[in-house]
Scaffold this motif. Structure first.
Motif, PDB file in Angstrom:
ATOM      1  N   ALA A   1       0.835  -1.203   0.000  1.00 45.21           N
ATOM      2  CA  ALA A   1       0.000   0.000   0.000  1.00 45.21           C
ATOM      3  C   ALA A   1       0.867   1.248   0.000  1.00 45.21           C
ATOM      4  CB  ALA A   1      -0.925  -0.012   1.212  1.00 45.21           C
ATOM      5  N   ALA A   2       1.959   1.222   0.750  1.00 45.30           N
ATOM      6  CA  ALA A   2       2.864   2.376   0.781  1.00 45.30           C
ATOM      7  C   ALA A   2       3.511   2.584  -0.585  1.00 45.30           C
ATOM      8  CB  ALA A   2       3.926   2.176   1.850  1.00 45.30           C
ATOM      9  N   LYS A   3       3.890   1.503  -1.237  1.00 47.30           N
ATOM     10  CA  LYS A   3       4.474   1.629  -2.571  1.00 47.30           C
ATOM     11  C   LYS A   3       3.448   2.165  -3.558  1.00 47.30           C
ATOM     12  CE  LYS A   3       8.048  -1.902  -2.261  1.00 47.30           C
ATOM     13  NZ  LYS A   3       8.515  -3.198  -2.771  1.00 47.30           N
ATOM     14  N   ALA A   4       2.216   1.674  -3.445  1.00 49.99           N
ATOM     15  CA  ALA A   4       1.159   2.137  -4.341  1.00 49.99           C
ATOM     16  C   ALA A   4       0.878   3.621  -4.095  1.00 49.99           C
ATOM     17  CB  ALA A   4      -0.107   1.315  -4.133  1.00 49.99           C
ATOM     18  N   ALA A   5       0.854   4.025  -2.838  1.00 50.37           N
ATOM     19  CA  ALA A   5       0.637   5.436  -2.521  1.00 50.37           C
ATOM     20  C   ALA A   5       1.805   6.267  -3.032  1.00 50.37           C
ATOM     21  CB  ALA A   5       0.463   5.613  -1.022  1.00 50.37           C
ATOM     22  N   GLY A   6       2.992   5.752  -2.946  1.00 52.13           N
ATOM     23  CA  GLY A   6       4.173   6.458  -3.432  1.00 52.13           C
ATOM     24  C   GLY A   6       4.143   6.615  -4.935  1.00 52.13           C
ATOM     25  N   THR A   7       3.681   5.625  -5.655  1.00 57.06           N
ATOM     26  CA  THR A   7       3.596   5.724  -7.112  1.00 57.06           C
ATOM     27  C   THR A   7       2.487   6.672  -7.516  1.00 57.06           C
ATOM     28  OG1 THR A   7       2.204   3.760  -7.189  1.00 57.06           O
ATOM     29  CG2 THR A   7       4.559   3.429  -7.511  1.00 57.06           C
ATOM     30  N   GLU A   8       1.394   6.711  -6.745  1.00 52.96           N
ATOM     31  CA  GLU A   8       0.309   7.649  -7.060  1.00 52.96           C
ATOM     32  C   GLU A   8       0.792   9.079  -6.869  1.00 52.96           C
ATOM     33  OE1 GLU A   8      -3.065   6.656  -4.703  1.00 52.96           O
ATOM     34  OE2 GLU A   8      -3.370   4.742  -5.706  1.00 52.96           O
TER      35      GLU A   8
END
Length: 150
Positions: free
Chosen positions: A136-143
């Protein structure tokens, strides 16, 4: 009237198969590697005569953990395919508990194992939650990265 067909269950009888399978069961490779240590091997090869074992327990193949009737049959076994295959399999070291835990994911990045208090299903749940949080943190970082590009 004709005769009703007899049950021919000798092929599909699971109970019968289980009984024969457990009858022929031998030691696992890690147990045999423990027996191959010098102190254990000497103890296994010098057991007293036992009437219940083939050849009174005097003709034993340590690598295959099998008893034979006489030296001749033991010698034939040692020249055979099964014995040679077992020797080849025993050359590889046995898996340790640490390797098994690492394969499942119970080892942290610094090499420590998770505490025994959380071992079991709870530890797998904690690992799943941790992995979900990282994803989730990686996904938030990519967003966020995508938002800054626009």
């Amino acid at each position: 009237m004709t005769r009703i067909r007899r049950k021919r269950m000798h092929c599909n009888n699971k109970e019968l198969h289980q009984r024969y399978k457990s009858k022929r069961r031998t030691k696992d490779l890690d147990q045999i590697q423990e027996d191959l240590k010098p102190e254990n091997k000497q103890r296994l090869l010098s057991i007293p005569e036992d009437e219940d074992l083939p050849g009174l327990g005097q003709h034993y193949c340590v690598e295959c953990s099998r008893y034979y009737i006489d030296d001749r049959s033991l010698g034939e076994h040692r020249r055979g395919r099964e014995h040679k295959r077992r020797l080849r399999d025993l050359k590889d070291p046995a898996y340790t508990q640490r390797e098994a835990e690492a394969a499942v994911g119970l080892v942290t990045d610094n090499g420590r194992t998770l505490s025994s208090a959380i071992a079991g299903p709870q530890s797998l749940l904690l690992l799943k939650q941790k992995n979900d949080a990282v994803a989730a943190a990686k996904a938030a970082g990519t967003e966020k990265a995508m938002d800054t590009d626009e």
